[in-house]
Structure formats: structure tokens, C-alpha cells
Design a protein around this motif. Sequence first.
Motif, PDB file in Angstrom:
ATOM      1  N   TRP A   1       8.628 -18.920  -1.674  1.00  0.00           N
ATOM      2  CA  TRP A   1       9.140 -19.728  -2.774  1.00  0.00           C
ATOM      3  C   TRP A   1       9.674 -18.784  -3.842  1.00  0.00           C
ATOM      4  N   CYS A   2      10.695 -19.199  -4.561  1.00  0.00           N
ATOM      5  CA  CYS A   2      11.241 -18.369  -5.649  1.00  0.00           C
ATOM      6  C   CYS A   2      10.385 -18.462  -6.906  1.00  0.00           C
ATOM      7  N   ASP A   3       9.610 -19.534  -6.997  1.00  0.00           N
ATOM      8  CA  ASP A   3       8.846 -19.788  -8.218  1.00  0.00           C
ATOM      9  C   ASP A   3       7.527 -20.440  -7.820  1.00  0.00           C
ATOM     10  N   VAL A   4       6.497 -20.237  -8.616  1.00  0.00           N
ATOM     11  CA  VAL A   4       5.183 -20.795  -8.309  1.00  0.00           C
ATOM     12  C   VAL A   4       5.203 -22.318  -8.254  1.00  0.00           C
ATOM     13  N   ASP A   5       6.118 -22.939  -9.003  1.00  0.00           N
ATOM     14  CA  ASP A   5       6.230 -24.399  -9.012  1.00  0.00           C
ATOM     15  C   ASP A   5       7.345 -24.895  -8.099  1.00  0.00           C
ATOM     16  N   GLY A   6       7.974 -23.992  -7.362  1.00  0.00           N
ATOM     17  CA  GLY A   6       9.047 -24.397  -6.456  1.00  0.00           C
ATOM     18  C   GLY A   6      10.341 -24.747  -7.157  1.00  0.00           C
ATOM     19  N   ASN A   7      10.504 -24.306  -8.414  1.00  0.00           N
ATOM     20  CA  ASN A   7      11.724 -24.607  -9.150  1.00  0.00           C
ATOM     21  C   ASN A   7      12.907 -23.807  -8.590  1.00  0.00           C
ATOM     22  N   ASP A   8      14.118 -24.304  -8.868  1.00  0.00           N
ATOM     23  CA  ASP A   8      15.327 -23.651  -8.387  1.00  0.00           C
ATOM     24  C   ASP A   8      15.967 -22.748  -9.426  1.00  0.00           C
ATOM     25  N   GLU A   9      15.352 -22.638 -10.619  1.00  0.00           N
ATOM     26  CA  GLU A   9      15.934 -21.811 -11.664  1.00  0.00           C
ATOM     27  C   GLU A   9      15.851 -20.324 -11.284  1.00  0.00           C
ATOM     28  N   VAL A  10      16.810 -19.570 -11.808  1.00  0.00           N
ATOM     29  CA  VAL A  10      16.810 -18.127 -11.573  1.00  0.00           C
ATOM     30  C   VAL A  10      15.580 -17.516 -12.231  1.00  0.00           C
TER      31      VAL A  10
ATOM     32  N   ASN B   1      15.204  -5.409  -5.235  1.00  0.00           N
ATOM     33  CA  ASN B   1      14.562  -5.286  -3.930  1.00  0.00           C
ATOM     34  C   ASN B   1      13.127  -4.795  -4.041  1.00  0.00           C
ATOM     35  N   THR B   2      12.777  -4.258  -5.181  1.00  0.00           N
ATOM     36  CA  THR B   2      11.411  -3.779  -5.397  1.00  0.00           C
ATOM     37  C   THR B   2      10.493  -4.889  -5.908  1.00  0.00           C
ATOM     38  N   ARG B   3      10.955  -6.123  -5.899  1.00  0.00           N
ATOM     39  CA  ARG B   3      10.123  -7.253  -6.322  1.00  0.00           C
ATOM     40  C   ARG B   3       9.146  -7.591  -5.197  1.00  0.00           C
ATOM     41  N   ALA B   4       7.847  -7.444  -5.451  1.00  0.00           N
ATOM     42  CA  ALA B   4       6.821  -7.731  -4.455  1.00  0.00           C
ATOM     43  C   ALA B   4       6.381  -9.190  -4.586  1.00  0.00           C
ATOM     44  N   MET B   5       6.615  -9.988  -3.541  1.00  0.00           N
ATOM     45  CA  MET B   5       6.281 -11.403  -3.580  1.00  0.00           C
ATOM     46  C   MET B   5       4.795 -11.614  -3.277  1.00  0.00           C
ATOM     47  N   PRO B   6       4.082 -12.426  -4.072  1.00  0.00           N
ATOM     48  CA  PRO B   6       2.659 -12.698  -3.804  1.00  0.00           C
ATOM     49  C   PRO B   6       2.484 -13.439  -2.476  1.00  0.00           C
ATOM     50  N   ASP B   7       1.413 -13.157  -1.791  1.00  0.00           N
ATOM     51  CA  ASP B   7       1.143 -13.841  -0.528  1.00  0.00           C
ATOM     52  C   ASP B   7       1.019 -15.347  -0.731  1.00  0.00           C
ATOM     53  N   GLU B   8       0.510 -15.762  -1.913  1.00  0.00           N
ATOM     54  CA  GLU B   8       0.341 -17.187  -2.179  1.00  0.00           C
ATOM     55  C   GLU B   8       1.677 -17.927  -2.257  1.00  0.00           C
ATOM     56  N   TRP B   9       2.780 -17.177  -2.431  1.00  0.00           N
ATOM     57  CA  TRP B   9       4.097 -17.804  -2.534  1.00  0.00           C
ATOM     58  C   TRP B   9       4.797 -17.921  -1.181  1.00  0.00           C
ATOM     59  N   ARG B  10       4.135 -17.480  -0.136  1.00  0.00           N
ATOM     60  CA  ARG B  10       4.733 -17.571   1.195  1.00  0.00           C
ATOM     61  C   ARG B  10       4.868 -19.033   1.600  1.00  0.00           C
TER      62      ARG B  10
ATOM     63  N   ASP C   1      -1.170 -15.211  -9.670  1.00  0.00           N
ATOM     64  CA  ASP C   1      -0.388 -14.044  -9.269  1.00  0.00           C
ATOM     65  C   ASP C   1       1.099 -14.306  -9.475  1.00  0.00           C
ATOM     66  N   VAL C   2       1.790 -13.281  -9.905  1.00  0.00           N
ATOM     67  CA  VAL C   2       3.239 -13.349 -10.076  1.00  0.00           C
ATOM     68  C   VAL C   2       3.834 -12.133  -9.365  1.00  0.00           C
ATOM     69  N   PRO C   3       5.132 -12.167  -9.060  1.00  0.00           N
ATOM     70  CA  PRO C   3       5.746 -11.000  -8.409  1.00  0.00           C
ATOM     71  C   PRO C   3       5.572  -9.749  -9.244  1.00  0.00           C
ATOM     72  N   THR C   4       5.271  -8.657  -8.571  1.00  0.00           N
ATOM     73  CA  THR C   4       5.088  -7.374  -9.239  1.00  0.00           C
ATOM     74  C   THR C   4       6.105  -6.372  -8.705  1.00  0.00           C
ATOM     75  N   HIS C   5       6.040  -5.161  -9.228  1.00  0.00           N
ATOM     76  CA  HIS C   5       6.943  -4.101  -8.775  1.00  0.00           C
ATOM     77  C   HIS C   5       6.313  -3.390  -7.589  1.00  0.00           C
TER      78      HIS C   5
END
Length: 348
Positions: free
Chosen positions: A86-95, A102-111, A237-241
Amino acid sequence: DDGRARAATTTTTTRARRDAMMVRRRRVALVALGVAAFIAVQARGAAAHASYIDAGCDARAHPSSRRGGHGAPNGESGEISFGVYWCDVDGNDEVQEWETLNTRAMPDEWRVGTSGDEYAPGRRLTLVVDLGNLGASEVLLTTSGGRLEEIGKYEDRDTSHGTMVSAVKCSDGRRANPRFRASKHLFIWHSPTDATEEVLVRVTSANGESGQFMTSSITLRGNAALRVPSDTSNSTDVPTHDNSTDVHHENSSDADDSARVFVIHGVMMFIAFGMFMPAAVAWSRFGRPGEGQPPSGTWLKWHMWLMIAATAFVAISAFVAIGEINERGATHLDSAHTKWGLALMFIV
């Protein structure tokens, strides 16, 4: 009468020898031109970037044979893995902040989902391509459904014309050519609205100038019942570097090399059209023997060799430009200059 016949025979023989010599010289010139053109193309086209192998918009755009210095892909690579988030924890479509990195690490909970091969229909999602031990490489990615989104300069590539061109290709946005090397590539993908549509995602990577092409693919299946992270987890959790992601953008020396190549292209074209061709015409117009002067073929030789030299310079210069455009991953015949140049090539 016998003397005249012998003289006529001698003249005919001399002309035949001269004509045969001119034919041989033309053949040698053409062979030399072909060899020089081949060398010019190979010199700039040795690195067959995955991004410009084909202009196709589906899985057929990916290389299936050896190109340039890269070996043919050998089946599916186990080193390449895919992730759908998901791009956002709430599933929003906003940027979202930093989503172009590319160094944005996506949380496992957002899979998205737990099986790894599902997508939420009609959503803005993040596709992650992890090249594993292959290291920092360029990639070509295509999808059979949905559309990829242009997300800024990190998904752009500098073309041979010095302008920025979107890395997302095809009218339906199903192909992306991020022109930089990274060990992990992130793409923003708008999934199909129809949950019954299966989507084939295929990627080809190319490392360096001689590394083997590596390909991998995954088939994603829609699931309308998938829930957004905020509904399934209390994690904050939020995306980290991700410090482990290796990213290499084009350096200034590459741009300088490209500029030098096109300077050479321009200089060679100027010499051909501005010097050799006018000189050939001048020899044809003013170099012929005048009235009362003995016959001479010197003017013809100068005219012929100057035109051959001009043609060689035009051809080599054109092939150098074509090779550089390939090297840069740019599009051929995308300007009036290139179209008129091609027309002049055929005229010459």
C-alpha cells in the motif's frame, strides 16, 4: 589506317583500365566506409541497456537473446523478488512523502495480502523490485494491466538532447525505463479496477556493460477483500530510509562524453557539407581544362574522391549519432533535425 586502328585500340584499352581502376577504388572506399561505420556503432553501442532493447509495451519488449555485451537471459532469475505494498497506511491515493526514493523501506505491515501475489483492485500501490545479490542494475519493467505512474526525476532519464523524458512509456503506461542503477527499484502502480484481471509483471535487469540479462516475472491476482494496513494492524510503523539500497545515478562524466560525441557529429557533418562537397563542386566547375589546354582527368579524380570523403563523413557521423542515441536510451526520429537528417542521408 593501321596506325589509326592501333591508336584507337590503345585509347580504348587505356580507358578500360582507367574505368576498372575507378571501379576498384569505389569498392575499396565503400568497404572502408562500411568498416568505419560498423566500428563507430560498436564503439557507442556496446552497452545494451535493458531500457531500450525494444519499443514494445508488453512482455515481448524484454530481450530473449544476446545484445551488445550482455548474454541472453537464462530462464527466471531466483535473485529477483517482487513486493506489492500500500502507498499509505490508510490506503489513500495521495502522493506520499519520499515515495520517489528507491531507498524508501516499506513496512511489512503495508504489504498487500499475505501470499505476495495479490493486488487490491482500483488502488494506487507500490511495486518493489529487489535485485538481491545482483547488485545495482538498470531495469526494464512491464505490466499487462493497470498503469505505472511517473513519479519525478528519479524515474526520469537524461536523453542525448539534454532534456528530461518520462521513464514511463506507452500510451497506457505499462512500461517503465528508470535509467539509473539501483539494487532495489520502486514503482507506483495503479491497479486494474476489475478484480478478476490477472496482471503479469515482468522485469529485466542489466548490470554494467557485459553482465548477463536477468529476467523474472510474477502474476498478480486481484482480491477485493484485502484490507488497508490501518484496519489490520495497530502498528504505527512508517516507511524509513533503507541504507542497504545501492543507488547510482548518471554522473557528469557520462553527460560530458555524450556532449563530446555530438560535437564530433556536428563537426564531421560540417566538414562533409561545408567543405568537401563545395570543394568537389568547385573542381567540377572550375578544374576542367580550358579551351586550348590539353585534356586532363585530374578534376574528375578530385571531384570523385572529395565526394567519397563527404559521403564517408556523413555516414560515419550519422552512425555515431545513432549509436549515442541507443547508448542514452533516447528515441530515434523524435525531432525535425533527425528526420531531415535521415532524408539527407538517402539523398547523399
